[in-house]
Scaffold this motif. Structure first.
Motif: not given
Lengths: 443, 368
Positions: A431, A433-434, A436
């Motif tokens: 989550a 990473e998405v 960001m």
């Protein structure tokens, strides 16, 4: 260093170990094989990384304190301790700003019982490097004063906002400290202000240094105070401070350290006619416009000279992501499983084939030193020396150079990135990473 | 061996190996082979035409210097594959090998046949320069294997055909390959200069943001420029990649003329680019989009633990990503509004709103 040997007595009572016996010529009289094995052993030693995803202080304010006293003119490090320390300090400045682009650095020197400000706390690496180059021409003299240096560092770090870390790194080459007052009081004040001190000793372990590190780092003095064994070790200890430190729990609720910071994201403009930049009053044909006061600055990251807003690019934030989500260690593959891959997945280097009954050097890694003992294998190759490393997520095999490259420079696993579905992360990390990604890709 | 006239006896300024212009150059070409991406580009340009142009480009690169090297990596929807050089293949063989799917031909037949049979497009011309032929054959053969081996299930994701490509995997692999070839920097400097070129047809994938940024920073550290040849929609990540590493970003408006774009903008290597003015896109938008509403922000609020960006302080006082609770006093400071003071109203009726914020000027009209 341990005084007791494994056999029960003191280590000086053991039989003499001739470390030079390691190097033996092979049948043809050449040392190439031994040298290659030693190089491989050195590489393997560097492969143990700490990969727990810890909460780290990303906005750092660090003061580098250099010892410019008489003991630094010793020649046990080439050319002198002083010159080598200044060279390594320049490299430290470069690495520090590469790893922590939104942080600040200041430099203080200890000479003649006083503390001198070499370079002010700021975010521009060229200024610091210029000041250090000027230091090269001076000579060390006098005695160092730890208390004066720590007081000056404390003053420089006084105005740092609570969401930033306050750190001091000292390169200390003497065995004494000439202080005007009670240094223990100073250490107490430092602890109250959450300043963390880390010391690299060049001569021998000094009790007051250990005490300072222990008290300011919540009892942990082994990882913060190190005494160097050789030049390589000096560099390692110094550059270890470039990694953001893990946050400790010992913060009072008033200054939790978790803050929302207001930052500006300027866009770049290209002009047809030159205009002045606000930071240096130099003419230039392009630059970045502060979103709040519309003033032009020439380079990022910086603080707007007119309104004080921190100006950064989203790539500067991205530089710190690999500290928050480190790459997992790869496992060494032994010869039983080695047949699954004939070449490295990333660089296509052909792997060495399993050896037959020729005698091999067995390499064992123990603690901080490496013992290379020559034993004749009985025809069955054992141990992890197959030269292959496997990533636990994607199960691909890599060579040792790719392992070092991926963990030290790239921070990605090529096998995991090349598998559909990406890395297998926990839900929280995925989550993160998405989110960001969406913050940096505009609609 | 590059000298064609006898001028090598004339003393030169420095040794050839010290000049960057004389160092051989390694080109790693990353080709995006996503079927959906190329299918969408099909009217102006197809994958076949693009590969033909790219092979000419790679051959030209190899022709510039005898020691130049090249590598080609295909970035597919679910895997990446080296098209050249392939591990285990021996490229030193002198006899031309047939790659025709209709069976092996003897070398005498190939020499007499001359040009290849045009049906399957393989290049069996024995009079072609060997370095070119080796690369071309390997790329065509491996690409055929890759595309023929793709089944429908490979490119489908949750029932729909996915427009994904593993660009981060291809970049990571390319950088590892460069690291191996350039590797051991001795006192004289690296023996080979490397650069990466990406031909991309797909748009950005949000899940690949962090790996792509890691690749960009690694390339910047290794001084490897990343050039981007973009067909189709613009992408943000690849624009930032080209800008940060000092590469060229070109968005092809007329893809049918691809070979001309390749030869003018992408062929000169790093040393030559200093002396030329290369067309590239210079206006790059670095602004960020906030996480909560995906609005583009000029001034944002950044959580210092997880570095996520907000357009305004979150209402519940905690970060949505890392669940850290922010200091309420600090949040209140950030939310302060400037004071509005009016001077034309008599003092006993003047109203003061909240306390003044330090970075806002009061809004008052000066009296006459």
């Amino acid at each position: 260093m341990e005084l007791r040997s494994t056999a029960g007595g003191y280590i000086w009572e053991d039989s003499i170990q001739r470390s030079w016996d390691v190097v033996q010529e092979d049948a043809g009289g050449s040392l190439a094989g031994v040298v290659a094995e030693l190089v491989q052993a050195g590489k393997r030693k560097r492969l143990h990384y700490d990969t727990t995803p810890l909460q780290r202080g990303i906005i750092r304010h660090l003061i580098l304190v250099l010892d410019l006293s008489m003991s630094m003119s010793e020649k046990d490090l080439r050319p002198t301790r002083y010159q080598l320390s200044v060279s390594y300090a320049i490299q430290f400045v470069t690495d520090y700003f590469e790893q922590n682009p939104i942080s600040q650095l200041g430099i203080i020197g200890m000479r003649d019982g006083l503390a001198n400000l070499v370079s002010q706390l700021g975010g521009n690496p060229t200024e610091h490097i210029g000041a250090l180059q000027a230091l090269r021409k001076q000579e060390p003299s006098g005695d160092p004063s730890l208390q004066n240096a720590l007081e000056m560092a404390r003053g420089a770090l006084y105005h740092v906002p609570s969401h930033g870390t306050k750190e001091v790194v000292i390169i200390f080459g003497s065995l004494l400290s000439c202080d005007p007052g009670d240094i223990h009081k100073t250490v107490g004040i430092l602890k109250a202000e959450h300043v963390r001190v880390c010391i690299v000793g060049l001569a021998a372990e000094v009790a007051i240094c250990k005490e300072i590190c222990r008290r300011t780092n919540d009892g942990d003095s082994t990882s913060t105070y190190g005494v160097i064994l050789n030049e390589q070790h000096f560099k390692e200890l110094l550059l270890a401070s470039c990694t953001p430190p893990a946050s400790t729990k010992q913060k009072s609720s008033a200054s939790l350290g978790s803050d929302l910071m207001r930052m500006g994201f300027p866009s770049r403009i290209v002009e047809t006619s030159p205009s002045f930049c606000a930071c240096h009053s130099r003419l230039s044909k392009g630059g970045y416009i502060c979103p709040r006061c519309k003033v032009k600055v020439c380079s990022l990251p910086t603080e707007c000279p007119a309104c004080g807003l921190t100006l950064i690019l989203s790539t500067h934030l991205a530089r710190s992501y690999h500290h928050l989500m480190p790459l997992r260690n790869w496992d060494e593959v032994d010869w039983n499983d080695a047949k699954q891959a004939s070449s490295c997945f990333a660089c296509q280097l052909p792997f060495p084939t399993a050896p037959s009954s020729a005698p091999r050097l067995r390499v064992s890694v123990s603690g901080s030193t490496t013992n290379v003992t020559a034993t004749a294998a009985s025809g069955i190759a054992t141990g992890g020396a197959s030269g292959r490393f496997r990533c636990p997520s994607c199960k691909q095999m890599f060579c040792i150079d790719c392992d070092l490259f991926a963990h030290e420079i790239l921070h990605n696993c090529p096998g995991c990135e090349a598998a559909a579905g990406g890395r297998k992360l926990s839900n929280g990390q995925a989550a993160t990473e998405v989110s960001m990604a969406t913050t940096s890709a505009y609609a | 061996m590059n000298a064609v006239d006898g001028s090598s006896h004339v003393p030169q300024v420095g040794f050839a190996s010290e000049l960057e212009e004389e160092l051989p150059s390694l080109l790693v070409l990353i080709l995006d082979t996503s079927p959906l991406g190329w299918g969408a580009q099909s009217p102006p340009i197809s994958l076949h035409d693009a590969v033909a142009s790219l092979l000419i480009f790679v051959n030209s690169h190899l022709a510039l210097n005898h020691s130049n090297e090249a590598a080609v990596i295909a970035s597919h929807t679910n895997c990446i594959k080296y098209l050249y050089p392939v591990a285990g293949e021996d490229y030193g063989a002198s006899a031309p090998k047939s790659t025709a799917t209709s069976g092996t031909e003897s070398s005498e037949e190939m020499i007499t046949n001359g040009q290849s049979n045009g049906d399957n497009g393989t290049l069996n011309d024995a009079s072609m320069y060997r370095q070119f032929r080796v690369v071309n054959e390997s790329v065509m053969k491996q690409l055929d294997l890759l595309l023929l081996g793709t089944s429908a299930s490979d490119i489908e994701h949750n029932g729909t055909i996915s427009d994904t490509t593993l660009i981060s995997g291809a970049l990571s692999t390319a950088l590892a390959y460069i690291n191996r070839l350039v590797g051991g920097v001795n006192d004289n400097g690296p023996k080979v200069r490397a650069r990466i070129m990406v031909v991309s047809v797909c748009s950005d994938l949000a899940s690949q943001y962090v790996p792509i940024m890691n690749c960009i920073f690694a390339a910047q550290k290794m001084k490897v420029p990343i050039d981007i040849c973009k067909i189709g929609n613009d992408t943000v990540f690849l624009q930032q990649a080209a800008d940060t590493t000092g590469g060229v970003y070109m968005h092809l408006e007329h893809p049918r003329g691809m070979i001309q774009y390749l030869m003018t903008a992408f062929l000169p290597d790093r040393a030559l680019r200093k002396h030329l003015v290369i067309p590239t896109q210079s206006s790059i938008d670095f602004r960020a989009a906030c996480f909560c509403h995906n609005r583009i922000v000029d001034i944002g609020y950044v959580c210092n633990i997880c570095l996520s960006i907000y357009c305004q302080p979150p209402a519940d006082g905690s970060c949505a990503i890392c669940d850290t609770i922010f200091d309420p006093k600090e949040l209140a400071d950030l939310l302060k509004k400037p004071v509005v003071v009016t001077t034309n109203v008599p003092k006993n009726k003047a109203k003061k709103k909240k306390k003044k914020d330090s970075d806002a000027t009061p809004n008052f009209t000066p009296g006459p």
